[in-house]
Design a protein around this motif. Structure first.
Motif, PDB file in Angstrom:
ATOM      1  N   PRO A 127      65.186 -11.453 -16.559  1.00 35.22           N
ATOM      2  CA  PRO A 127      64.326 -10.267 -16.573  1.00 35.22           C
ATOM      3  C   PRO A 127      63.264 -10.282 -17.665  1.00 35.22           C
ATOM      4  N   PHE A 128      63.634 -10.666 -18.889  1.00 33.64           N
ATOM      5  CA  PHE A 128      62.640 -10.663 -19.960  1.00 33.64           C
ATOM      6  C   PHE A 128      61.537 -11.674 -19.674  1.00 33.64           C
ATOM      7  N   VAL A 129      61.905 -12.825 -19.132  1.00 37.38           N
ATOM      8  CA  VAL A 129      60.920 -13.853 -18.797  1.00 37.38           C
ATOM      9  C   VAL A 129      60.013 -13.373 -17.669  1.00 37.38           C
ATOM     10  N   GLY A 130      60.530 -12.496 -16.809  1.00 35.54           N
ATOM     11  CA  GLY A 130      59.745 -11.981 -15.701  1.00 35.54           C
ATOM     12  C   GLY A 130      58.648 -11.018 -16.111  1.00 35.54           C
ATOM     13  N   LEU A 131      58.679 -10.548 -17.341  1.00 32.49           N
ATOM     14  CA  LEU A 131      57.630  -9.656 -17.838  1.00 32.49           C
ATOM     15  C   LEU A 131      56.402 -10.458 -18.255  1.00 32.49           C
ATOM     16  N   SER A 132      55.228  -9.877 -18.094  1.00 34.18           N
ATOM     17  CA  SER A 132      54.014 -10.495 -18.610  1.00 34.18           C
ATOM     18  C   SER A 132      54.044 -10.463 -20.137  1.00 34.18           C
ATOM     19  N   PHE A 133      53.177 -11.241 -20.751  1.00 30.52           N
ATOM     20  CA  PHE A 133      53.150 -11.265 -22.215  1.00 30.52           C
ATOM     21  C   PHE A 133      52.840  -9.880 -22.780  1.00 30.52           C
ATOM     22  N   ARG A 134      51.967  -9.150 -22.114  1.00 30.70           N
ATOM     23  CA  ARG A 134      51.640  -7.802 -22.590  1.00 30.70           C
ATOM     24  C   ARG A 134      52.869  -6.909 -22.578  1.00 30.70           C
ATOM     25  N   HIS A 135      53.652  -6.998 -21.516  1.00 33.61           N
ATOM     26  CA  HIS A 135      54.836  -6.155 -21.439  1.00 33.61           C
ATOM     27  C   HIS A 135      55.964  -6.685 -22.336  1.00 33.61           C
ATOM     28  N   ARG A 136      56.057  -7.994 -22.491  1.00 40.22           N
ATOM     29  CA  ARG A 136      57.025  -8.534 -23.457  1.00 40.22           C
ATOM     30  C   ARG A 136      56.731  -7.981 -24.851  1.00 40.22           C
ATOM     31  N   THR A 137      55.455  -7.978 -25.207  1.00 39.28           N
ATOM     32  CA  THR A 137      55.062  -7.492 -26.531  1.00 39.28           C
ATOM     33  C   THR A 137      55.388  -6.015 -26.685  1.00 39.28           C
ATOM     34  N   ALA A 138      55.115  -5.234 -25.647  1.00 36.10           N
ATOM     35  CA  ALA A 138      55.414  -3.806 -25.706  1.00 36.10           C
ATOM     36  C   ALA A 138      56.909  -3.556 -25.842  1.00 36.10           C
ATOM     37  N   LEU A 139      57.715  -4.306 -25.095  1.00 35.90           N
ATOM     38  CA  LEU A 139      59.162  -4.134 -25.174  1.00 35.90           C
ATOM     39  C   LEU A 139      59.679  -4.532 -26.550  1.00 35.90           C
ATOM     40  N   VAL A 140      59.216  -5.653 -27.073  1.00 34.83           N
ATOM     41  CA  VAL A 140      59.666  -6.073 -28.402  1.00 34.83           C
ATOM     42  C   VAL A 140      59.284  -5.025 -29.441  1.00 34.83           C
ATOM     43  N   GLY A 141      58.117  -4.417 -29.273  1.00 37.43           N
ATOM     44  CA  GLY A 141      57.744  -3.335 -30.177  1.00 37.43           C
ATOM     45  C   GLY A 141      58.739  -2.188 -30.127  1.00 37.43           C
ATOM     46  N   GLU A 142      59.242  -1.885 -28.927  1.00 38.60           N
ATOM     47  CA  GLU A 142      60.234  -0.817 -28.789  1.00 38.60           C
ATOM     48  C   GLU A 142      61.567  -1.199 -29.445  1.00 38.60           C
ATOM     49  N   LEU A 143      61.901  -2.495 -29.419  1.00 40.78           N
ATOM     50  CA  LEU A 143      63.148  -2.925 -30.044  1.00 40.78           C
ATOM     51  C   LEU A 143      63.163  -2.606 -31.535  1.00 40.78           C
ATOM     52  N   PHE A 144      61.970  -2.552 -32.125  1.00 40.48           N
ATOM     53  CA  PHE A 144      61.870  -2.323 -33.564  1.00 40.48           C
ATOM     54  C   PHE A 144      61.584  -0.867 -33.908  1.00 40.48           C
ATOM     55  N   ASP A 145      61.696   0.004 -32.927  1.00 37.23           N
ATOM     56  CA  ASP A 145      61.523   1.427 -33.209  1.00 37.23           C
ATOM     57  C   ASP A 145      62.587   1.893 -34.203  1.00 37.23           C
ATOM     58  N   GLU A 146      62.172   2.709 -35.137  1.00 36.07           N
ATOM     59  CA  GLU A 146      63.112   3.229 -36.132  1.00 36.07           C
ATOM     60  C   GLU A 146      64.221   4.029 -35.444  1.00 36.07           C
ATOM     61  N   GLY A 147      65.446   3.759 -35.831  1.00 38.51           N
ATOM     62  CA  GLY A 147      66.584   4.450 -35.256  1.00 38.51           C
ATOM     63  C   GLY A 147      67.148   3.790 -34.019  1.00 38.51           C
ATOM     64  N   GLY A 148      66.568   2.669 -33.592  1.00 40.13           N
ATOM     65  CA  GLY A 148      67.091   1.969 -32.430  1.00 40.13           C
ATOM     66  C   GLY A 148      68.510   1.481 -32.681  1.00 40.13           C
ATOM     67  N   PRO A 149      69.379   1.503 -31.658  1.00 39.45           N
ATOM     68  CA  PRO A 149      70.788   1.163 -31.878  1.00 39.45           C
ATOM     69  C   PRO A 149      71.011  -0.280 -32.305  1.00 39.45           C
ATOM     70  N   ASP A 150      70.092  -1.175 -31.925  1.00 35.13           N
ATOM     71  CA  ASP A 150      70.256  -2.596 -32.252  1.00 35.13           C
ATOM     72  C   ASP A 150      69.176  -3.080 -33.218  1.00 35.13           C
ATOM     73  N   LEU A 151      68.525  -2.157 -33.907  1.00 36.75           N
ATOM     74  CA  LEU A 151      67.414  -2.525 -34.780  1.00 36.75           C
ATOM     75  C   LEU A 151      67.773  -3.624 -35.787  1.00 36.75           C
TER      76      LEU A 151
END
Length: 223
Positions: A127-151
């Motif tokens: 699934p992650f590979v299926g995302l375009s680079f733009r969407h991969r970048t957006a998702l990775v940005g969300e992974l680093f959101d403050e308070g994220g459970p897996d930050l």
């Protein structure tokens, strides 16, 4: 998160950092593995996902025509070419057994992201590979959101990705520089002297800030 819990993964990540810091990790990590690259989609899905994650953080060019794992967002080497897989997957480090769990967690986040944004994911790749680079970048940005459970997990994993490129963390530095490590070469890291040691004859501020202690050893160690 299936399999090992977050504490196990974080302990393995920080343990990897500790081993790299205290041992220098002299084992040589592979850079771009041409035999593996030729296989393309035959790479394990967990490997594809982790390589795509690393390429999102430190992008590089595609390894071969039609490479879908590496987005090819830039020209020149990235984390993958610099041997990030050799670093993360080394049997000398405690992280290797947990890499499939990390990849599964990232793919689960990719499915959730794609569902939210109405993105069709190709069924023939992770699934992650299926995302375009733009969407991969957006998702990775969300992974680093403050308070994220897996930050903390993503923070330490990202640090390892950076170390693979910026410092050739999986190799002896002098050896990596001599062999033209892609990351060291790209950032212009200076080669060592003929004896394999780095010396810096020019003062950072253009002048000596203090006199050398008379008892300083020839190696530069303090008395």
């Amino acid at each position: 998160m299936t399999g090992p819990d977050r504490r196990d993964v974080l302990q393995a990540l920080t343990g990897t950092l500790a081993l790299l810091a205290v041992s220098g990790f002299p084992a040589k990590a592979a850079t771009t593995d041409t035999a593996t690259a030729a296989l393309g989609s035959a790479e394990p899905w967990s490997t594809q996902t982790l390589l795509a994650f690393a390429d999102t953080l430190v992008p590089g060019e595609r390894r071969f025509p039609g490479d879908v794992v590496i987005a090819g967002a830039v020209t020149g080497p990235g984390a993958v070419q610099a041997g990030v897989l050799g670093l993360l997957g080394s049997p000398l480090l405690p992280l290797a057994p947990l890499l499939p769990s990390l990849a599964s967690l990232l793919d689960a986040r990719a499915v959730a992201y794609a569902t939210l944004h109405l993105i069709w994911l190709p069924p023939d790749r992770p699934p992650f590979v299926g995302l375009s680079f733009r969407h991969r970048t957006a998702l990775v940005g969300e992974l680093f959101d403050e308070g994220g459970p897996d930050l903390p997990v993503w923070q330490v994993l990202a640090l390892l990705v950076g170390l693979a490129f910026d410092t050739a963390a999986a190799s002896d530095t002098a050896h990596a520089a001599a062999e033209g490590h892609p990351g060291l070469a790209w950032i212009g890291f200076p080669p060592p002297g003929p004896d394999g040691l780095w010396r810096f004859p020019d003062f950072t501020y253009g002048r000596a800030l203090a006199a050398l202690h008379p008892a300083t050893t020839p190696s530069g160690s303090p008395a």
